[in-house]
Motif scaffolding. Sequence first.
Motif, PDB file in Angstrom:
ATOM      1  N   PHE A 156      52.174  29.586  37.805  1.00 49.04           N
ATOM      2  CA  PHE A 156      53.100  28.245  37.740  1.00 49.04           C
ATOM      3  C   PHE A 156      53.674  28.241  36.935  1.00 49.04           C
ATOM      4  N   ASP A 157      54.573  28.218  36.858  1.00 54.23           N
ATOM      5  CA  ASP A 157      55.909  28.785  35.790  1.00 54.23           C
ATOM      6  C   ASP A 157      55.187  26.899  34.523  1.00 54.23           C
ATOM      7  N   ALA A 158      55.794  26.990  33.509  1.00 55.59           N
ATOM      8  CA  ALA A 158      55.721  25.848  32.591  1.00 55.59           C
ATOM      9  C   ALA A 158      56.308  24.700  33.238  1.00 55.59           C
ATOM     10  N   ASP A 159      57.154  25.229  33.706  1.00 55.66           N
ATOM     11  CA  ASP A 159      57.800  23.940  34.071  1.00 55.66           C
ATOM     12  C   ASP A 159      57.291  23.137  35.646  1.00 55.66           C
ATOM     13  N   GLY A 160      55.879  24.417  35.794  1.00 51.61           N
ATOM     14  CA  GLY A 160      55.343  23.636  37.371  1.00 51.61           C
ATOM     15  C   GLY A 160      55.867  24.306  38.379  1.00 51.61           C
ATOM     16  N   THR A 161      56.396  25.289  38.306  1.00 54.46           N
ATOM     17  CA  THR A 161      57.488  25.664  39.835  1.00 54.46           C
ATOM     18  C   THR A 161      56.170  26.620  40.251  1.00 54.46           C
ATOM     19  N   ALA A 162      56.359  26.731  41.530  1.00 56.73           N
ATOM     20  CA  ALA A 162      54.814  27.556  41.562  1.00 56.73           C
ATOM     21  C   ALA A 162      55.271  28.741  42.489  1.00 56.73           C
ATOM     22  N   ARG A 163      54.729  30.010  42.345  1.00 58.51           N
ATOM     23  CA  ARG A 163      55.010  31.212  42.841  1.00 58.51           C
ATOM     24  C   ARG A 163      54.677  31.917  43.457  1.00 58.51           C
ATOM     25  N   LEU A 164      54.855  32.253  44.808  1.00 54.89           N
ATOM     26  CA  LEU A 164      53.229  33.167  45.403  1.00 54.89           C
ATOM     27  C   LEU A 164      53.322  35.163  45.314  1.00 54.89           C
ATOM     28  N   GLU A 165      52.096  35.285  43.990  1.00 55.24           N
ATOM     29  CA  GLU A 165      51.840  36.325  43.219  1.00 55.24           C
ATOM     30  C   GLU A 165      51.618  37.348  44.839  1.00 55.24           C
ATOM     31  N   LEU A 166      50.844  37.007  46.154  1.00 56.07           N
ATOM     32  CA  LEU A 166      50.074  37.760  47.224  1.00 56.07           C
ATOM     33  C   LEU A 166      49.948  36.468  48.200  1.00 56.07           C
ATOM     34  N   ALA A 212      32.259  32.298  53.435  1.00 55.80           N
ATOM     35  CA  ALA A 212      33.627  32.815  54.224  1.00 55.80           C
ATOM     36  C   ALA A 212      35.144  33.424  52.990  1.00 55.80           C
ATOM     37  N   PHE A 213      34.956  31.225  53.047  1.00 57.58           N
ATOM     38  CA  PHE A 213      36.257  31.181  51.638  1.00 57.58           C
ATOM     39  C   PHE A 213      35.995  32.233  50.356  1.00 57.58           C
ATOM     40  N   ALA A 214      34.767  32.257  49.419  1.00 57.41           N
ATOM     41  CA  ALA A 214      34.431  33.195  49.190  1.00 57.41           C
ATOM     42  C   ALA A 214      34.994  34.918  48.893  1.00 57.41           C
ATOM     43  N   ALA A 215      34.853  35.198  50.122  1.00 56.96           N
ATOM     44  CA  ALA A 215      35.080  36.667  50.495  1.00 56.96           C
ATOM     45  C   ALA A 215      37.046  36.581  50.878  1.00 56.96           C
ATOM     46  N   ALA A 216      37.049  36.060  50.856  1.00 58.48           N
ATOM     47  CA  ALA A 216      38.459  36.405  51.679  1.00 58.48           C
ATOM     48  C   ALA A 216      39.237  35.806  50.005  1.00 58.48           C
ATOM     49  N   THR A 217      39.049  35.016  48.361  1.00 59.22           N
ATOM     50  CA  THR A 217      39.278  34.587  47.440  1.00 59.22           C
ATOM     51  C   THR A 217      38.622  36.440  46.576  1.00 59.22           C
ATOM     52  N   LEU A 218      38.265  36.992  46.771  1.00 63.62           N
ATOM     53  CA  LEU A 218      38.101  38.217  46.097  1.00 63.62           C
ATOM     54  C   LEU A 218      38.491  39.372  47.165  1.00 63.62           C
ATOM     55  N   GLN A 219      38.853  39.257  48.120  1.00 64.04           N
ATOM     56  CA  GLN A 219      39.780  40.495  48.633  1.00 64.04           C
ATOM     57  C   GLN A 219      40.616  39.958  48.116  1.00 64.04           C
ATOM     58  N   LEU A 220      41.078  38.920  48.538  1.00 63.40           N
ATOM     59  CA  LEU A 220      42.680  38.468  48.009  1.00 63.40           C
ATOM     60  C   LEU A 220      42.992  39.572  46.294  1.00 63.40           C
ATOM     61  N   ALA A 269      45.241  42.192  44.432  1.00 64.30           N
ATOM     62  CA  ALA A 269      46.194  42.167  43.859  1.00 64.30           C
ATOM     63  C   ALA A 269      46.153  42.662  43.027  1.00 64.30           C
ATOM     64  N   GLY A 270      45.194  43.308  42.073  1.00 63.12           N
ATOM     65  CA  GLY A 270      44.393  43.995  40.882  1.00 63.12           C
ATOM     66  C   GLY A 270      45.038  42.997  40.181  1.00 63.12           C
ATOM     67  N   ALA A 271      43.974  42.082  40.541  1.00 64.97           N
ATOM     68  CA  ALA A 271      43.988  40.954  39.319  1.00 64.97           C
ATOM     69  C   ALA A 271      41.941  40.685  39.183  1.00 64.97           C
ATOM     70  N   ALA A 272      41.631  40.147  38.147  1.00 66.36           N
ATOM     71  CA  ALA A 272      40.438  39.720  38.065  1.00 66.36           C
ATOM     72  C   ALA A 272      40.077  38.626  37.932  1.00 66.36           C
TER      73      ALA A 272
END
Length: 373
Positions: free
Chosen positions: A16-26, A65-73, A77-80
Motif C-alpha cells: 500500500f502506498d501512502a495514499d492507500g493505493t494497493a499494488r500487487l507485488e506477487l 493450508a492458509f498458513a502454508a500458502a502464505t509462507l510459500q508466497l 517473493a524473496g520476502a521474510a
Amino acid sequence: MSGTSADGIDAALTRFDADGTARLELGRTYPWDPQLRARLVELGQGAALQSLDEFGDLDVRIGEAFAAATLQLLEEAGAAPADIAAIGSHGQTLRHRPAGAAYDGHHPFTLQLGDANVIAERCGITTVADFRRRDVAAGGQGAPLLPALHAAMLASADEARAVLNLGGIANLTLLPCDGTVAGVAGFDTGPANALMDAWCERVLGQPYDKDGRFAASGTVDPALLARLLDEPWFALAPPKSTGREQFHIDWLTARLGGTEAPADVQATLMQLTAATVADALLARQPGTRRVLVCGGGVHNAALLQAIGERLPGVVVESTAACGLDPDFVEAMGFAWLARQTLAGRPGNLPGVTGARGPRVLGAIYPGSRSPLD
C-alpha cells in the motif's frame, strides 16, 4: 482467500502506498488437498457435518493450508515474515445465511473456517480474520465487502462503471461517475462458476469448463432457462447475497426435465449467469459504459461474450485494463480490509450490505511481532 468454488487458495502480496493505493507485488494460487477440497465443496452445497470433531478438525486444517500458502508466497517473493505488516484471511465459507436467506431466518449468520490462531502462530505474522460476521450482526448481508476498494481503485469521473466479480457467485459493484462513495452500490446477482463447475464435474469429471468450450458446444434450452430464471431469489431487491447453499447441484437437477443434453445444460447455465448479471445491471445502473471483470470467470471467453451480447454499447473487459490482476483482486481486497481494521477504520459500506452503520470488521490475532506494538 478461497472462494465459493474452493478451486484454490489465492494469496496476494500487496503493498500500500501512502495514499492507500494497493499494488500487487506477487499473486499465486495454490491447490487444495483434493480430499479436503471435495469435502469443502460437499459442505458448501449443504451436506451436514459428521460431528463437532469434524468441525474443529476442518477449522485447523484450513488454517494450516492458509498458513502454508502464505509462507510459500513469501518464499517465492524473496520476502521474510518480518517484512509483512499483517495477513488478511477471508477463510473458507462453510455457510452463508444472512437475513432473507432460504432457511428459518430467525438468527442470520455467516461462517468462515480457517483458524486464524493457527495462521498467526505458523507464520509469526499478525492476522486479521472473520470479516463478515460483524456486518451480519449489525443487520447486514456480510457481503459484498469489496465495493469500497473497487471505488477507490476503479471508479472514473468520466463514465459510470461496474465491477463484476465472477467467482462461484457473481456480484456487481456499481460505480457512478459522481465520485462519491455514497453512490456506490453492490450486491450478488446469482450463480457464476459454482453451478457450471458442479455440472461439468458431474458429467465430465472435470473441475471446470476450460475457456467455456463445453458450454460453447451446446445450445441454450429456452424452457430450462425460463425455469431457472423463475427462482424467486432473482427478484429480491438489494441488499442481497447468496452462495452454494442456495445455488447448488440439487437446485439445478430439480429443474431439469430429464432429457436435456449435458452440453445444452452447460450452455444454459452460462446464459443464466449472463442474463442475471445483465438484467441486474440494466435495472440498477442503466447508464453503465464499462464493466470491469475479475475472478476466475474472466478466463471464460464464451461467458464474457454472452454478457457483452446482452449489454450492447457497454465495454466488457478485464480489470487488467486498469492495472489490477483479475485473479487476485479479491485477495488484495482482504489485505485492504485487514489494513482498515488495524487502523480502526470501517470496512463495510452500509448502503451495500444493509448494515445499520459503518463497522470495523474482523478480529486481530497478534503474531510474534505485532504492528499494534
